[in-house]
Motif scaffolding. Sequence first.
Motif, PDB file in Angstrom:
ATOM      1  N   LEU A 139      22.516  52.200  39.803  1.00 13.19           N
ATOM      2  CA  LEU A 139      21.709  51.486  40.580  1.00 13.19           C
ATOM      3  C   LEU A 139      22.338  49.946  40.661  1.00 13.19           C
ATOM      4  O   LEU A 139      22.210  49.402  41.580  1.00 13.19           O
ATOM      5  N   LEU A 140      22.814  49.764  39.312  1.00 13.97           N
ATOM      6  CA  LEU A 140      23.324  48.098  39.432  1.00 13.97           C
ATOM      7  C   LEU A 140      24.417  48.276  40.111  1.00 13.97           C
ATOM      8  O   LEU A 140      24.862  47.150  40.579  1.00 13.97           O
ATOM      9  N   GLY A 141      25.339  49.438  40.172  1.00  8.37           N
ATOM     10  CA  GLY A 141      26.590  49.437  41.248  1.00  8.37           C
ATOM     11  C   GLY A 141      26.097  49.328  42.709  1.00  8.37           C
ATOM     12  O   GLY A 141      27.350  48.942  43.339  1.00  8.37           O
ATOM     13  N   LEU A 142      24.886  49.451  43.289  1.00  7.34           N
ATOM     14  CA  LEU A 142      24.617  49.188  44.512  1.00  7.34           C
ATOM     15  C   LEU A 142      25.262  48.062  45.270  1.00  7.34           C
ATOM     16  O   LEU A 142      25.947  48.251  46.170  1.00  7.34           O
ATOM     17  N   PRO A 143      24.707  46.918  44.784  1.00 10.41           N
ATOM     18  CA  PRO A 143      25.108  45.809  45.400  1.00 10.41           C
ATOM     19  C   PRO A 143      26.792  45.536  45.275  1.00 10.41           C
ATOM     20  O   PRO A 143      27.572  45.079  46.370  1.00 10.41           O
ATOM     21  N   THR A 144      27.227  46.031  44.179  1.00 16.15           N
ATOM     22  CA  THR A 144      29.154  45.909  43.978  1.00 16.15           C
ATOM     23  C   THR A 144      29.584  46.576  44.888  1.00 16.15           C
ATOM     24  O   THR A 144      30.540  46.418  45.586  1.00 16.15           O
ATOM     25  N   ILE A 145      29.051  47.958  45.093  1.00 17.09           N
ATOM     26  CA  ILE A 145      29.698  48.909  46.117  1.00 17.09           C
ATOM     27  C   ILE A 145      29.755  48.416  47.541  1.00 17.09           C
ATOM     28  O   ILE A 145      30.617  48.483  48.298  1.00 17.09           O
ATOM     29  N   ILE A 146      28.387  47.787  47.766  1.00 23.03           N
ATOM     30  CA  ILE A 146      28.331  47.324  49.186  1.00 23.03           C
ATOM     31  C   ILE A 146      29.286  46.254  49.471  1.00 23.03           C
ATOM     32  O   ILE A 146      29.884  46.031  50.415  1.00 23.03           O
ATOM     33  N   LEU A 147      29.380  45.058  48.442  1.00 24.13           N
ATOM     34  CA  LEU A 147      30.151  43.952  48.613  1.00 24.13           C
ATOM     35  C   LEU A 147      31.620  44.471  48.768  1.00 24.13           C
ATOM     36  O   LEU A 147      32.316  43.890  49.496  1.00 24.13           O
ATOM     37  N   ALA A 148      31.948  45.349  47.727  1.00 31.50           N
ATOM     38  CA  ALA A 148      33.395  45.701  47.761  1.00 31.50           C
ATOM     39  C   ALA A 148      33.940  46.467  49.120  1.00 31.50           C
ATOM     40  O   ALA A 148      34.951  46.299  49.646  1.00 31.50           O
ATOM     41  N   GLY A 149      32.949  47.206  49.278  1.00 33.47           N
ATOM     42  CA  GLY A 149      33.443  48.127  50.543  1.00 33.47           C
ATOM     43  C   GLY A 149      33.498  47.358  51.922  1.00 33.47           C
ATOM     44  O   GLY A 149      34.231  47.556  52.468  1.00 33.47           O
ATOM     45  N   ALA A 150      32.435  46.501  52.123  1.00 30.32           N
ATOM     46  CA  ALA A 150      32.402  45.380  53.159  1.00 30.32           C
ATOM     47  C   ALA A 150      33.557  44.781  53.075  1.00 30.32           C
ATOM     48  O   ALA A 150      34.336  44.387  54.219  1.00 30.32           O
ATOM     49  N   ALA A 188      37.116  50.661  49.613  1.00 31.03           N
ATOM     50  CA  ALA A 188      36.419  51.283  50.982  1.00 31.03           C
ATOM     51  C   ALA A 188      35.811  52.558  50.654  1.00 31.03           C
ATOM     52  O   ALA A 188      34.736  52.897  50.958  1.00 31.03           O
ATOM     53  N   MET A 189      36.418  53.427  49.832  1.00 29.80           N
ATOM     54  CA  MET A 189      35.766  54.585  49.550  1.00 29.80           C
ATOM     55  C   MET A 189      34.574  54.838  48.719  1.00 29.80           C
ATOM     56  O   MET A 189      34.092  55.734  48.727  1.00 29.80           O
ATOM     57  N   GLN A 190      34.497  53.558  48.075  1.00 30.67           N
ATOM     58  CA  GLN A 190      33.162  53.424  47.324  1.00 30.67           C
ATOM     59  C   GLN A 190      32.112  53.621  48.099  1.00 30.67           C
ATOM     60  O   GLN A 190      30.771  53.701  47.521  1.00 30.67           O
ATOM     61  N   LEU A 191      32.220  53.214  49.296  1.00 33.50           N
ATOM     62  CA  LEU A 191      30.979  53.392  50.278  1.00 33.50           C
ATOM     63  C   LEU A 191      30.466  54.836  50.332  1.00 33.50           C
ATOM     64  O   LEU A 191      29.090  54.972  50.552  1.00 33.50           O
ATOM     65  N   ALA A 192      31.174  55.922  50.066  1.00 31.92           N
ATOM     66  CA  ALA A 192      30.690  56.960  49.726  1.00 31.92           C
ATOM     67  C   ALA A 192      29.715  57.365  48.721  1.00 31.92           C
ATOM     68  O   ALA A 192      28.612  57.919  48.824  1.00 31.92           O
ATOM     69  N   SER A 193      29.931  56.587  47.614  1.00 25.29           N
ATOM     70  CA  SER A 193      28.946  56.661  46.345  1.00 25.29           C
ATOM     71  C   SER A 193      27.869  55.899  46.788  1.00 25.29           C
ATOM     72  O   SER A 193      26.791  56.223  46.282  1.00 25.29           O
TER      73      SER A 193
END
Length: 300
Positions: A218-229, A70-75
């Motif tokens: 940039l590659l991490g953006l979809p991953t961060i969104i999915l993991a955080g959600a 969830a904290m990855q949403l900060a990134s």
Amino acid sequence: MLSSLSFAAAICADNGTANFDFVNIDWIGIIFLGIVQGITELLPISSTAHLRIIPSFLGLPDPGSAFSAAMQLASLTAVISYFWQDIRQLLGGSYRAIAKKDYRSKSFRLILGIIVGTFPIAIIGLLLKKTLDACNSPLRSLVTIGIASIVMSLLLAIAEKWGQRKRDFAKLTLIDGVFVGIAQAFALVPGVSRSGSTITAALFLKMDRETAAKFSFLLGLPTIILAGAVEIVTLLKAGLNLHGWLILLLGLTSASISAFLAIYLLLRYLEKHSTWLFVWYRLAMGLFLLVGVGLGWLKN
């Protein structure tokens, strides 16, 4: 509704299926862990590992993988704000390419590569979710983190020494997204590091250091969104109380500020320096953890 002091214990007692001990950490501890998360998420040194290690030194409970994800949403906030111009150009170029049916457009193919590169970590993440979220998960043990850190330090060293660094951001392709995306999936193991695995893979693909870091973000953006959600939904289903959400928000705020600073410092650093600093840091961290657990200094 459970009180903040009993919520995590009750969840863990329910067949050990989840760990939400972060609700029992005070606001000073959460702000500090947020700063740690923001910095280490975007540096190639593993934020998950540090959120497992540092609390143990401070006498705090393991905040759990749900908190880490969830904290990855900060990134997400930091990366979007820092690279907004690049993101806008890629999305705009892709939209125009689709409108013109120009599927050979560089922007379109790069966006497609980022999307396809997200599939491995999304699929494997769902398969490992129960194991990662479980109380006392074996994947979050200090021995696992130590071994992963050492292995990644060696791979980064090889990539740094033999990578040719001939390619900049303008030369990236769909295939780069696929291969770096596969490497990203290994970051589900604490100690590997999402940015560490992707930067290492990018260096093996002959990218220059700054481009490797930028592409990693940039590659991490979809991953961060999915993991955080996914973890936000997990917390909602678990019935996290108001105190828990406020604690999470406090951590996200401090993490967002430190993550933005981490991006700036890392890119400036890689303009003139190699990644050897991170190689030696990860190697030392891994050895320290294995020796500490072996001699009984640290609880695995």
